[in-house]
Design an enzyme around this catalytic site. Sequence first.
Site, PDB file in Angstrom:
ATOM      1  N   GLU A  36       0.819  -1.213   0.000  1.00  0.00           N
ATOM      2  CA  GLU A  36       0.000   0.000   0.000  1.00  0.00           C
ATOM      3  C   GLU A  36       0.860   1.273   0.000  1.00  0.00           C
ATOM      4  OE1 GLU A  36      -3.656  -0.371   2.592  1.00  0.00           O
ATOM      5  OE2 GLU A  36      -2.495  -2.062   3.346  1.00  0.00           O
ATOM      6  N   SER A 162      -6.500  -2.458   1.879  1.00  0.00           N
ATOM      7  CA  SER A 162      -6.846  -1.902   0.567  1.00  0.00           C
ATOM      8  C   SER A 162      -7.364  -2.949  -0.407  1.00  0.00           C
ATOM      9  CB  SER A 162      -5.640  -1.164  -0.054  1.00  0.00           C
ATOM     10  OG  SER A 162      -5.327  -0.022   0.699  1.00  0.00           O
ATOM     11  N   TYR A 228      -9.721   3.579  -4.902  1.00  0.00           N
ATOM     12  CA  TYR A 228      -8.698   4.583  -5.212  1.00  0.00           C
ATOM     13  C   TYR A 228      -8.682   5.081  -6.664  1.00  0.00           C
ATOM     14  CZ  TYR A 228      -6.966   2.826  -0.768  1.00  0.00           C
ATOM     15  OH  TYR A 228      -6.863   2.446   0.534  1.00  0.00           O
ATOM     16  N   ARG A 267     -11.026   3.113  12.008  1.00  0.00           N
ATOM     17  CA  ARG A 267     -12.238   2.899  11.235  1.00  0.00           C
ATOM     18  C   ARG A 267     -12.682   1.456  11.410  1.00  0.00           C
ATOM     19  NH1 ARG A 267     -10.665   2.911   5.909  1.00  0.00           N
ATOM     20  NH2 ARG A 267     -11.494   0.803   5.641  1.00  0.00           N
ATOM     21  N   ASP A 269     -15.326  -1.319   9.724  1.00  0.00           N
ATOM     22  CA  ASP A 269     -16.203  -1.604   8.593  1.00  0.00           C
ATOM     23  C   ASP A 269     -17.223  -2.668   8.987  1.00  0.00           C
ATOM     24  OD1 ASP A 269     -14.544   0.105   7.180  1.00  0.00           O
ATOM     25  OD2 ASP A 269     -13.332  -1.526   6.345  1.00  0.00           O
ATOM     26  N   GLU A 282     -14.007  -5.723   9.821  1.00  0.00           N
ATOM     27  CA  GLU A 282     -12.596  -5.551  10.158  1.00  0.00           C
ATOM     28  C   GLU A 282     -12.364  -4.160  10.740  1.00  0.00           C
ATOM     29  OE1 GLU A 282     -10.212  -4.391   6.273  1.00  0.00           O
ATOM     30  OE2 GLU A 282     -11.511  -6.112   5.861  1.00  0.00           O
ATOM     31  N   ASN A 284      -9.544  -0.901  10.825  1.00  0.00           N
ATOM     32  CA  ASN A 284      -8.391  -0.246  10.207  1.00  0.00           C
ATOM     33  C   ASN A 284      -7.835   0.734  11.226  1.00  0.00           C
ATOM     34  OD1 ASN A 284      -6.688   1.445   8.612  1.00  0.00           O
ATOM     35  ND2 ASN A 284      -7.804   0.823   6.789  1.00  0.00           N
ATOM     36  N   GLY A 288      -6.873   5.548   5.541  1.00  0.00           N
ATOM     37  CA  GLY A 288      -6.412   6.470   4.511  1.00  0.00           C
ATOM     38  C   GLY A 288      -6.805   7.902   4.805  1.00  0.00           C
TER      39      GLY A 288
END
Length: 320
Positions: A36, A162, A228, A267, A269, A282, A284, A288
């Site tokens: 990443e 990602s 992205y 974060r 999800d 999951e 994070n 980002g």
Amino acid sequence: MRRIACKAYLQTHEPADVMMKNFGKVAVLMGGRSGEREVSLKSGGAVLAALLRQGVEAAAFDPAERDLHELLAFDRVFISLHGRFGEDGTVQGALELMGIPYTGSGVLASSVGMDKWRTKLLWRSAGIATPDFELLDASSDFAAVEQRLGLPLFVKPANEGSSIGISKVKQSGQLKAAYELAAKSDPLVIAERFVGGGEYTVGILGDEALPIIRIVPANEFYDFEAKYLRDDTQYLCPCGLPAEQEARIRAEALQAFRAIGGRGWGRVDFLMDESGRHYFLEVNTSPGMTDHSLVPMAAKANGISFDELVIRILELARVG
């Protein structure tokens, strides 16, 4: 046209007290050696620009090009690394040894959050709903796994972000090939039951869960391209859930984040099934910070500009 109901444009925001704060010399860790890297460079560049706009003495620091001991020249570190060697507890451990305050979660939470399998095991033990899953290896009975989890299902490396190495298995007999693709990124591979009622995310900032964003990709699922590269992914905020349900899920997302030891920001999800039940997917711990990124969008919806968000994350930096 790309439809975005809440987007955090990178804008100058200068609270009156920012200039009164003394963060010292700040290193923005970006780049690194993971898959990443390019996304991390974009995140770090946006963070660095925001800090400089606010008068913070900050500089880029790429651990793929410089020795970590050079961080001893800095007073604080903003981690904008994604993936291995940046989001998995390794850099956090080095910063702990050097006694340098850093943003985001500590060593244990970073390591667990990076590992989707162990995150799921921990959540299951804490009574937090997550989609059914199985761990795969080369000797797995792939046909039996397809039968138990049902089709379609997702296959993903346990320690990648990602959406690298992820694939959707839609037909019987495809699981082995999906496993082999994921295993190129990580020896630990999981198969996960498909939950098809919608993809959502909850940003975490300090002790607050930010407004939920619903993600509607134009392609089959929210993969690297949708995250992205494409301009037709929809980000809906308000997310469309009833207010009471959203409040409950936001509270549970904060609980799920804390269950792995998360701190500072991150974060979580989750997926919704057709009956309206949610399943956490999951965590994070180093999200980002690009113009496609979700935490800035959620912060924007909560009245927090990108520049203010960066400062608030930096304020939460600590050691231990």
